[in-house]
Design an enzyme around this catalytic site. Structure first.
Site, PDB file in Angstrom:
ATOM      1  N   HIS A 228      68.158 -31.739 -34.818  1.00  0.00           N
ATOM      2  CA  HIS A 228      68.034 -30.225 -35.174  1.00  0.00           C
ATOM      3  C   HIS A 228      66.546 -29.995 -35.716  1.00  0.00           C
ATOM      4  CE1 HIS A 228      69.108 -26.027 -35.504  1.00  0.00           C
ATOM      5  NE2 HIS A 228      70.231 -26.358 -36.096  1.00  0.00           N
ATOM      6  N   HIS A 271      65.940 -29.583 -25.051  1.00  0.00           N
ATOM      7  CA  HIS A 271      66.436 -28.585 -25.658  1.00  0.00           C
ATOM      8  C   HIS A 271      67.791 -28.639 -25.125  1.00  0.00           C
ATOM      9  CE1 HIS A 271      67.442 -25.003 -27.746  1.00  0.00           C
ATOM     10  NE2 HIS A 271      66.439 -25.331 -28.804  1.00  0.00           N
ATOM     11  N   ASP A 329      59.362 -27.939 -32.301  1.00  0.00           N
ATOM     12  CA  ASP A 329      58.908 -28.972 -33.472  1.00  0.00           C
ATOM     13  C   ASP A 329      57.864 -29.653 -33.047  1.00  0.00           C
ATOM     14  OD1 ASP A 329      60.505 -27.724 -35.258  1.00  0.00           O
ATOM     15  OD2 ASP A 329      62.272 -28.634 -34.691  1.00  0.00           O
TER      16      ASP A 329
HETATM   17  N1  CMC Z   1      63.796 -38.089 -24.907  1.00  0.00           N
HETATM   18  C1  CMC Z   1      63.984 -38.631 -23.636  1.00  0.00           C
HETATM   19  N2  CMC Z   1      65.008 -38.362 -23.126  1.00  0.00           N
HETATM   20  C2  CMC Z   1      65.557 -37.170 -23.485  1.00  0.00           C
HETATM   21  C3  CMC Z   1      65.314 -36.471 -24.454  1.00  0.00           C
HETATM   22  C4  CMC Z   1      64.054 -36.910 -25.184  1.00  0.00           C
HETATM   23  N3  CMC Z   1      63.709 -36.139 -26.247  1.00  0.00           N
HETATM   24  N4  CMC Z   1      66.024 -35.171 -24.680  1.00  0.00           N
HETATM   25  C5  CMC Z   1      66.989 -35.549 -23.961  1.00  0.00           C
HETATM   26  N5  CMC Z   1      66.688 -36.517 -22.929  1.00  0.00           N
HETATM   27  C6  CMC Z   1      67.682 -36.990 -21.922  1.00  0.00           C
HETATM   28  C7  CMC Z   1      69.000 -37.510 -22.129  1.00  0.00           C
HETATM   29  O1  CMC Z   1      68.890 -38.944 -22.755  1.00  0.00           O
HETATM   30  C8  CMC Z   1      69.903 -37.129 -20.860  1.00  0.00           C
HETATM   31  O2  CMC Z   1      69.590 -38.325 -20.135  1.00  0.00           O
HETATM   32  P1  CMC Z   1      70.549 -38.712 -19.017  1.00  0.00           P
HETATM   33  O3  CMC Z   1      70.981 -37.301 -18.184  1.00  0.00           O
HETATM   34  O4  CMC Z   1      70.056 -39.555 -17.991  1.00  0.00           O
HETATM   35  O5  CMC Z   1      72.080 -39.109 -19.737  1.00  0.00           O
HETATM   36  C9  CMC Z   1      69.322 -35.887 -20.451  1.00  0.00           C
HETATM   37  O6  CMC Z   1      67.878 -35.758 -21.086  1.00  0.00           O
HETATM   38  C10 CMC Z   1      69.871 -34.593 -21.041  1.00  0.00           C
HETATM   39  O7  CMC Z   1      69.743 -34.481 -22.228  1.00  0.00           O
HETATM   40  P2  CMC Z   1      70.866 -34.392 -23.286  1.00  0.00           P
HETATM   41  O8  CMC Z   1      70.921 -35.424 -24.545  1.00  0.00           O
HETATM   42  O9  CMC Z   1      72.159 -34.332 -22.836  1.00  0.00           O
HETATM   43  O10 CMC Z   1      70.725 -32.858 -24.100  1.00  0.00           O
HETATM   44  P3  CMC Z   1      71.323 -32.394 -25.349  1.00  0.00           P
HETATM   45  O11 CMC Z   1      71.512 -30.760 -25.002  1.00  0.00           O
HETATM   46  O12 CMC Z   1      72.557 -32.794 -25.519  1.00  0.00           O
HETATM   47  O13 CMC Z   1      70.144 -32.660 -26.247  1.00  0.00           O
HETATM   48  C11 CMC Z   1      68.373 -32.420 -27.647  1.00  0.00           C
HETATM   49  C12 CMC Z   1      69.150 -31.721 -26.767  1.00  0.00           C
HETATM   50  C13 CMC Z   1      67.364 -31.535 -28.498  1.00  0.00           C
HETATM   51  C14 CMC Z   1      69.353 -32.852 -29.024  1.00  0.00           C
HETATM   52  C15 CMC Z   1      67.728 -33.564 -27.254  1.00  0.00           C
HETATM   53  O14 CMC Z   1      66.873 -33.266 -26.133  1.00  0.00           O
HETATM   54  C16 CMC Z   1      67.099 -34.266 -28.182  1.00  0.00           C
HETATM   55  O15 CMC Z   1      67.535 -35.384 -28.800  1.00  0.00           O
HETATM   56  N6  CMC Z   1      65.600 -34.187 -28.331  1.00  0.00           N
HETATM   57  C17 CMC Z   1      64.783 -34.996 -29.301  1.00  0.00           C
HETATM   58  C18 CMC Z   1      65.006 -34.446 -30.744  1.00  0.00           C
HETATM   59  C19 CMC Z   1      64.425 -32.773 -31.055  1.00  0.00           C
HETATM   60  O16 CMC Z   1      63.301 -32.632 -30.475  1.00  0.00           O
HETATM   61  N7  CMC Z   1      65.214 -32.007 -31.568  1.00  0.00           N
HETATM   62  C20 CMC Z   1      64.769 -30.470 -31.818  1.00  0.00           C
HETATM   63  C21 CMC Z   1      65.458 -29.663 -31.058  1.00  0.00           C
HETATM   64  S1  CMC Z   1      64.378 -27.887 -31.138  1.00  0.00           S
HETATM   65  C22 CMC Z   1      64.556 -27.428 -32.783  1.00  0.00           C
HETATM   66  C23 CMC Z   1      66.096 -26.968 -33.053  1.00  0.00           C
HETATM   67  O17 CMC Z   1      66.780 -26.475 -32.391  1.00  0.00           O
HETATM   68  O18 CMC Z   1      66.447 -27.743 -34.353  1.00  0.00           O
END
Ligand code: CMC
Length: 390
Positions: A228, A271, A329
């Site tokens: 987050h 996201h 971010d």
């Molecule tokens: N790098 C590589 N793979 C990714 C990433 C990433 N940054 N983000 C998502 N994926 C993949 C994930 O592994 C999954 O793959 P698969 O379908 O093969 O299992 C697919 O994309 C869908 O992702 P998810 O994890 O199910 O998505 P989510 O909605 O649960 O998570 C997130 C969203 C923001 C937590 C995640 O994208 C992440 O951890 N990103 C990096 C951290 C980040 O930049 N966070 C800031 C968010 S914006 C500011 C805020 O709101 O605080």
């Protein structure tokens, strides 16, 4: 038993009705009270946005002046709060200080705590918006062993924050207008984002009738995680680790992010809601260019790595298929770093900005009928069994 749905991570659950922020993740649209974020970033300012988020419409000139005066009236913190800081180690993470001191505000401001009264809620909201930059700057000064600065109310919200962060008793501090504009934009771009993890936490804490300072402290705790608000700090660490913008280095990190046996994710990418470019990231990218050009750092190595990384990732099948784009971010950390803000303050600044979103949602929830948030679970433990009696 068929009455409940199983929805881990609340992927398909609307927990409330809200009129504050609208996101169309597919189209990359973000509206606050109906106004698009890019228009607000260009024409408005953070204090005006705070008013709009809290009360529902843009203020007229008189309302704006009165609101700004109210905020200025509350920028100082009680003198005893200085003692609160002294209990922390000097190297304490400023997020832990912010989380504790914000919760502790309830011990100092018990008047106007009748959460059923609209005016009392607004007073708490104003107090929080006003005091959060002061506490954040104090956390920084405490870390580096410099005396605290009292707020300078002649300055704008963003200028005052930079002043409290960087002014020292030994010289006159002049706020760079490019930095002030960038800071104001960063505050605006992080102000609200509907039911994200920290806002949902604030609503959940608020649904028990907890006081507003305790609720915001809960929000700060939820924001701290790298998935987050901690992501902007993590982006900079990642860019440092990548080291340079060579194809080979960047590809290594991309491959690592794609590897399902490796927990590493590309920080600042992806996201829960956006399956398109995060509209805040577009504005942030422009701001990064402006700030670095002003500083004569147009060739900043980290910006170069970030731009190349973005380009390579956006052409990669893995990121295309999953609709993973840079989020806000990805670029905000670069701007903050260029302005001399240390990485451990990045999430603190996010918390300062998001306070208005949190408190607006809390206020909205309490303005209508609501229920205590109490999800159910899918029990997977033992069936009933007898305690051994020997
Ligand atoms: N790098 C590589 N793979 C990714 C990433 C990433 N940054 N983000 C998502 N994926 C993949 C994930 O592994 C999954 O793959 P698969 O379908 O093969 O299992 C697919 O994309 C869908 O992702 P998810 O994890 O199910 O998505 P989510 O909605 O649960 O998570 C997130 C969203 C923001 C937590 C995640 O994208 C992440 O951890 N990103 C990096 C951290 C980040 O930049 N966070 C800031 C968010 S914006 C500011 C805020 O709101 O605080």
């Amino acid at each position: 038993n068929g009455l409940f749905t199983y929805d881990p991570g609340f992927m398909a659950t609307s927990s409330c009705k809200s009129a504050i922020t609208y996101i169309d993740g597919g189209q990359g649209v973000l509206l606050h009270r109906g106004y698009p974020i890019d228009q607000l970033a260009k024409h408005s300012n953070f204090v005006e946005l705070c008013y709009t988020l809290l009360f529902g419409n843009l203020p007229d000139d008189e309302q704006y002046a009165a609101f700004q005066a109210r905020i200025r009236n509350h920028t100082m913190v009680h003198d005893q709060i200085n003692n609160f800081f002294k209990g922390f180690r000097r190297d304490a993470h400023p997020m832990s200080i912010l989380c504790s001191v914000t919760g502790g505000l309830a011990a100092f401001y018990h008047d106007h705590m009748n959460i059923a009264e609209e005016e009392d809620r607004v007073i708490s909201a104003v107090r929080l918006i006003a005091k959060m930059p002061t506490i954040a700057a104090m956390a920084y000064k405490y870390n580096i062993g410099q005396p605290f600065n009292t707020p300078c109310n002649e300055l704008s919200y963003a200028e005052n924050f930079l002043y409290m962060m960087f002014a020292t008793p030994s010289e006159t501090y002049r706020v760079n207008p490019v930095y002030a504009k960038a800071m104001d934009r960063i505050f605006m771009l992080h102000a609200d984002h509907e039911q994200n993890a920290s806002t949902s936490t604030v609503r959940m804490a608020g649904s028990t009738g907890a006081n507003p300072f305790a609720c915001i402290s809960a929000g700060i705790a939820a924001l701290w995680g790298p998935a987050h608000g901690g992501a902007n700090e993590a982006v900079l660490k990642m860019l440092d680790e990548i080291g340079d913008d060579s194809e080979e280095n960047i590809q290594r990190f991309i491959d690592k992010a794609k590897d399902k046996n490796d927990p590493f994710k590309l920080m600042g990418f992806g996201h829960r809601v956006y399956r398109n470019f995060d509209p805040r990231a577009r504005v942030m990218k422009e701001t990064a260019d402006e700030v670095l050009a002003e500083l004569g750092h147009a060739n900043d190595p980290q910006l170069k790595i970030a731009k190349r990384l973005e380009q390579i990732a956006l052409e990669d099948e893995y990121f295309i298929e999953r609709k993973l784009y840079p989020n806000v971010d990805f670029y905000s950390g670069i701007v903050l770093k260029a302005m001399g803000i240390p990485t451990n303050m990045f999430t603190v600044i996010f918390a300062v900005s998001r306070t208005i979103g949190w408190i607006s949602h809390w206020h909205e929830m309490l303005s209508d009928s609501y229920k205590i948030s109490r999800p159910r679970q899918l029990y997977i433990g033992n069936d009933q069994r007898d305690y051994p009696q020997n």
